[in-house]
Write a protein that holds these residues in place. Structure first.
Motif, PDB file in Angstrom:
ATOM      1  N   ALA A   1      13.644 -14.485   6.468  1.00  0.00           N
ATOM      2  CA  ALA A   1      12.958 -14.906   8.108  1.00  0.00           C
ATOM      3  C   ALA A   1      11.445 -15.165   8.115  1.00  0.00           C
ATOM      4  O   ALA A   1      10.894 -15.235   9.052  1.00  0.00           O
ATOM      5  N   ARG A   2      10.992 -14.850   6.717  1.00  0.00           N
ATOM      6  CA  ARG A   2       9.461 -15.038   6.596  1.00  0.00           C
ATOM      7  C   ARG A   2       8.625 -14.049   7.520  1.00  0.00           C
ATOM      8  O   ARG A   2       7.688 -14.490   8.434  1.00  0.00           O
ATOM      9  N   ARG A   3       9.141 -12.790   7.599  1.00  0.00           N
ATOM     10  CA  ARG A   3       8.396 -11.759   7.994  1.00  0.00           C
ATOM     11  C   ARG A   3       7.563 -11.128   7.018  1.00  0.00           C
ATOM     12  O   ARG A   3       8.132 -11.014   5.792  1.00  0.00           O
ATOM     13  N   PRO A   4       6.982 -10.129   7.429  1.00  0.00           N
ATOM     14  CA  PRO A   4       5.927  -9.544   6.277  1.00  0.00           C
ATOM     15  C   PRO A   4       6.385  -8.525   5.449  1.00  0.00           C
ATOM     16  O   PRO A   4       7.338  -7.795   6.074  1.00  0.00           O
ATOM     17  N   VAL A   5       6.191  -8.505   4.161  1.00  0.00           N
ATOM     18  CA  VAL A   5       6.734  -7.421   3.171  1.00  0.00           C
ATOM     19  C   VAL A   5       5.503  -6.865   2.472  1.00  0.00           C
ATOM     20  O   VAL A   5       4.922  -7.820   1.971  1.00  0.00           O
ATOM     21  N   VAL A   6       5.680  -5.900   2.225  1.00  0.00           N
ATOM     22  CA  VAL A   6       4.580  -5.311   1.156  1.00  0.00           C
ATOM     23  C   VAL A   6       5.199  -4.568   0.149  1.00  0.00           C
ATOM     24  O   VAL A   6       6.044  -3.759   0.259  1.00  0.00           O
ATOM     25  N   ALA A   7       4.768  -4.881  -1.029  1.00  0.00           N
ATOM     26  CA  ALA A   7       5.209  -4.168  -2.227  1.00  0.00           C
ATOM     27  C   ALA A   7       4.663  -2.852  -2.469  1.00  0.00           C
ATOM     28  O   ALA A   7       3.533  -2.880  -2.536  1.00  0.00           O
ATOM     29  N   LEU A   8       5.274  -1.914  -3.109  1.00  0.00           N
ATOM     30  CA  LEU A   8       4.628  -0.660  -3.676  1.00  0.00           C
ATOM     31  C   LEU A   8       5.005  -0.238  -4.762  1.00  0.00           C
ATOM     32  O   LEU A   8       6.096  -0.329  -4.886  1.00  0.00           O
ATOM     33  N   GLU A   9       4.196   0.403  -5.428  1.00  0.00           N
ATOM     34  CA  GLU A   9       4.661   0.838  -6.782  1.00  0.00           C
ATOM     35  C   GLU A   9       5.232   2.109  -6.663  1.00  0.00           C
ATOM     36  O   GLU A   9       5.117   2.914  -5.762  1.00  0.00           O
ATOM     37  N   SER A  10       5.954   2.773  -7.668  1.00  0.00           N
ATOM     38  CA  SER A  10       6.718   3.822  -7.806  1.00  0.00           C
ATOM     39  C   SER A  10       6.073   5.026  -8.666  1.00  0.00           C
ATOM     40  O   SER A  10       6.745   5.966  -8.788  1.00  0.00           O
ATOM     41  N   THR A  11       5.280   4.457  -9.638  1.00  0.00           N
ATOM     42  CA  THR A  11       4.813   5.555 -10.364  1.00  0.00           C
ATOM     43  C   THR A  11       4.002   6.515  -9.973  1.00  0.00           C
ATOM     44  O   THR A  11       4.089   7.747 -10.390  1.00  0.00           O
ATOM     45  N   ILE A  12       3.245   6.348  -8.890  1.00  0.00           N
ATOM     46  CA  ILE A  12       2.657   7.574  -7.978  1.00  0.00           C
ATOM     47  C   ILE A  12       3.778   8.500  -7.527  1.00  0.00           C
ATOM     48  O   ILE A  12       3.417   9.646  -7.338  1.00  0.00           O
TER      49      ILE A  12
ATOM     50  N   ALA B   1       9.991   4.344 -13.261  1.00  0.00           N
ATOM     51  CA  ALA B   1       8.926   3.996 -12.220  1.00  0.00           C
ATOM     52  C   ALA B   1       8.075   2.855 -12.543  1.00  0.00           C
ATOM     53  O   ALA B   1       7.609   2.844 -13.775  1.00  0.00           O
ATOM     54  N   THR B   2       7.850   1.883 -11.687  1.00  0.00           N
ATOM     55  CA  THR B   2       7.014   0.733 -12.212  1.00  0.00           C
ATOM     56  C   THR B   2       5.395   1.162 -11.961  1.00  0.00           C
ATOM     57  O   THR B   2       5.042   1.544 -10.940  1.00  0.00           O
ATOM     58  N   THR B   3       4.537   0.541 -13.070  1.00  0.00           N
ATOM     59  CA  THR B   3       3.364   0.755 -12.799  1.00  0.00           C
ATOM     60  C   THR B   3       2.799  -0.614 -12.004  1.00  0.00           C
ATOM     61  O   THR B   3       3.609  -1.376 -11.758  1.00  0.00           O
ATOM     62  N   VAL B   4       1.472  -0.754 -12.161  1.00  0.00           N
ATOM     63  CA  VAL B   4       1.003  -2.063 -11.407  1.00  0.00           C
ATOM     64  C   VAL B   4       1.486  -3.229 -12.016  1.00  0.00           C
ATOM     65  O   VAL B   4       1.901  -4.272 -11.119  1.00  0.00           O
ATOM     66  N   SER B   5       1.570  -3.464 -13.103  1.00  0.00           N
ATOM     67  CA  SER B   5       1.835  -4.723 -13.972  1.00  0.00           C
ATOM     68  C   SER B   5       3.275  -4.887 -13.663  1.00  0.00           C
ATOM     69  O   SER B   5       3.652  -5.946 -13.330  1.00  0.00           O
TER      70      SER B   5
ATOM     71  N   HIS C   1       5.128   9.962 -11.414  1.00  0.00           N
ATOM     72  CA  HIS C   1       4.377  10.609 -12.294  1.00  0.00           C
ATOM     73  C   HIS C   1       2.874  10.850 -11.647  1.00  0.00           C
ATOM     74  O   HIS C   1       2.266  11.677 -12.201  1.00  0.00           O
ATOM     75  N   GLY C   2       2.365  10.619 -10.393  1.00  0.00           N
ATOM     76  CA  GLY C   2       1.393  10.715  -9.737  1.00  0.00           C
ATOM     77  C   GLY C   2       1.065  11.966  -9.107  1.00  0.00           C
ATOM     78  O   GLY C   2      -0.237  12.258  -8.751  1.00  0.00           O
ATOM     79  N   LEU C   3       2.143  12.585  -8.605  1.00  0.00           N
ATOM     80  CA  LEU C   3       2.150  13.687  -7.463  1.00  0.00           C
ATOM     81  C   LEU C   3       3.097  14.589  -7.767  1.00  0.00           C
ATOM     82  O   LEU C   3       4.157  14.558  -8.308  1.00  0.00           O
ATOM     83  N   PRO C   4       2.743  16.125  -7.621  1.00  0.00           N
ATOM     84  CA  PRO C   4       3.804  16.996  -8.026  1.00  0.00           C
ATOM     85  C   PRO C   4       4.869  16.983  -6.806  1.00  0.00           C
ATOM     86  O   PRO C   4       4.671  16.634  -5.409  1.00  0.00           O
ATOM     87  N   ARG C   5       6.018  17.671  -7.134  1.00  0.00           N
ATOM     88  CA  ARG C   5       7.119  17.819  -6.200  1.00  0.00           C
ATOM     89  C   ARG C   5       6.803  18.898  -5.293  1.00  0.00           C
ATOM     90  O   ARG C   5       6.324  19.992  -5.738  1.00  0.00           O
ATOM     91  N   PRO C   6       7.070  18.878  -4.000  1.00  0.00           N
ATOM     92  CA  PRO C   6       7.909  18.036  -3.183  1.00  0.00           C
ATOM     93  C   PRO C   6       6.954  16.961  -2.399  1.00  0.00           C
ATOM     94  O   PRO C   6       7.253  15.955  -1.891  1.00  0.00           O
ATOM     95  N   ARG C   7       5.596  17.140  -2.848  1.00  0.00           N
ATOM     96  CA  ARG C   7       4.608  16.214  -2.094  1.00  0.00           C
ATOM     97  C   ARG C   7       4.852  14.702  -2.617  1.00  0.00           C
ATOM     98  O   ARG C   7       4.475  13.839  -1.694  1.00  0.00           O
ATOM     99  N   ASN C   8       5.435  14.454  -3.692  1.00  0.00           N
ATOM    100  CA  ASN C   8       5.488  13.210  -3.986  1.00  0.00           C
ATOM    101  C   ASN C   8       6.240  12.285  -3.180  1.00  0.00           C
ATOM    102  O   ASN C   8       6.302  11.106  -2.820  1.00  0.00           O
ATOM    103  N   LEU C   9       7.502  12.916  -2.770  1.00  0.00           N
ATOM    104  CA  LEU C   9       8.464  12.356  -1.855  1.00  0.00           C
ATOM    105  C   LEU C   9       7.846  12.132  -0.403  1.00  0.00           C
ATOM    106  O   LEU C   9       8.040  11.067   0.217  1.00  0.00           O
TER     107      LEU C   9
END
Length: 301
Positions: free
Chosen positions: A14-25, A100-104, A28-36
């Motif tokens: 529908a050509r509505r805005p979408v933003v991709a977000l990585e999952s490494t953060i 989890a996916t990195t930037v690349s 691997h980037g934050l402790p549980r449960p703060r990461n979720l």
């Protein structure tokens, strides 16, 4: 091969805005449960800007663009979630692995799915002592051949920032400061280095994206370098002192290769009493919000 969630697929159709977000953060980037909690917060931030979040990960060998809550919980809580760059994707798919996916990897999968805007914290880049180690993030080469707009807070300040900027120029990756003529330094609003171009609104960013397409320019990325607000940055003097200590500790302990970046980032978190992590999250939140606005300007929403 790529599983696009129904919500993301409908938004793209529908050509509505979408933003991709990585999952490494998340993994691997934050402790549980703060990461979720942060993962859900970032997705909600995208929605507040009128866009659809597309968090990206590989689950059981299937790349997913857009995760439901159960899948986000799995990335956040499951032991053994790998960290995947774009070079790892064929191996993970063939092995049925989860990662989890990195930037690349995120940029590649987002672009393949038709998502044009991607928000992250800081890019990888050229490592210090590059002339000895030849250590350079795979992010740079991938961005040189992938048409996506990346909203970031510059490159990680533990890297060689001027060398990274030079490398981006050599690779033909366009870099613009958002509301600034200075290149941000991840934890810091100003890395100490200038940028050649400044964009002041989401609409201006969208115009550059349209010009890329109209010119049939090579499929390289547009890097929108969005500084963390000065009031939320890591204290520059503290940053300089602790980073110097971290680099010395890294050398003393013989840390090399892929282990260098996580070692330095973890050292900064510990020895700034979490202030570096707070600055990192402030940068990510600001980048995600701006990315939502750029995606809306891009689609005319």
């Amino acid at each position: 091969m790529i599983v696009t969630s129904e919500e993301v697929r409908e938004a793209l159709d529908a050509r509505r805005p979408v933003v991709a977000l990585e999952s490494t953060i998340i993994a691997h980037g934050l402790p549980r449960p703060r990461n979720l909690q942060v993962a859900l917060e970032l997705e909600e931030t995208v929605r507040e800007e009128g866009a659809v979040p597309a968090t990206i990960a590989v689950l059981d060998g299937r790349p997913h663009v857009g995760l439901d809550k159960g899948q986000l919980e799995r990335v956040a809580n499951e032991d053994g979630i790998r960290k995947l760059g774009h070079r790892d994707l064929p191996l993970a798919v063939a092995a049925g692995a989860s990662g989890a996916t990195t930037v690349s990897a995120t940029a590649l999968l987002a672009a393949r799915a038709g998502v044009r805007v991607f928000a992250t914290g800081g890019l990888g880049g050229v490592h210090r002592e590059w002339t000895v180690t030849q250590d350079e993030s795979a992010d740079l080469g991938l961005l040189a051949r992938t048409r996506i707009t990346v909203v970031c807070a510059g490159v990680k300040s533990i890297l060689d920032v001027p060398a990274t900027l030079q490398r981006l120029e050599t690779l033909g990756v366009a870099v613009a400061g958002y509301g600034t003529d200075r290149f941000p330094g991840f934890y810091l609003s100003d890395s100490g280095h200038p940028v050649d171009w400044t964009l002041d609104s989401p609409e201006q960013v969208a115009e550059v994206m349209r010009a890329q397409d109209a010119l049939h320019a090579p499929d390289s990325s547009l890097v929108v370098a969005n500084p963390v607000p000065e009031e939320e940055q890591l204290d520059p003097a503290l940053h300089a002192r602790v980073l110097a200590e971290a680099l010395h500790a890294c050398e003393s302990e013989g840390v090399t290769g892929q282990a260098v970046t996580p070692f330095l980032l973890a050292y900064l978190v510990r020895h700034t009493d979490g202030a570096s992590l707070a600055a990192n999250l402030a940068a990510v939140r600001g980048n995600v919000r701006l990315a939502g606005r750029i995606a809306a300007a891009w689609t005319g929403a």
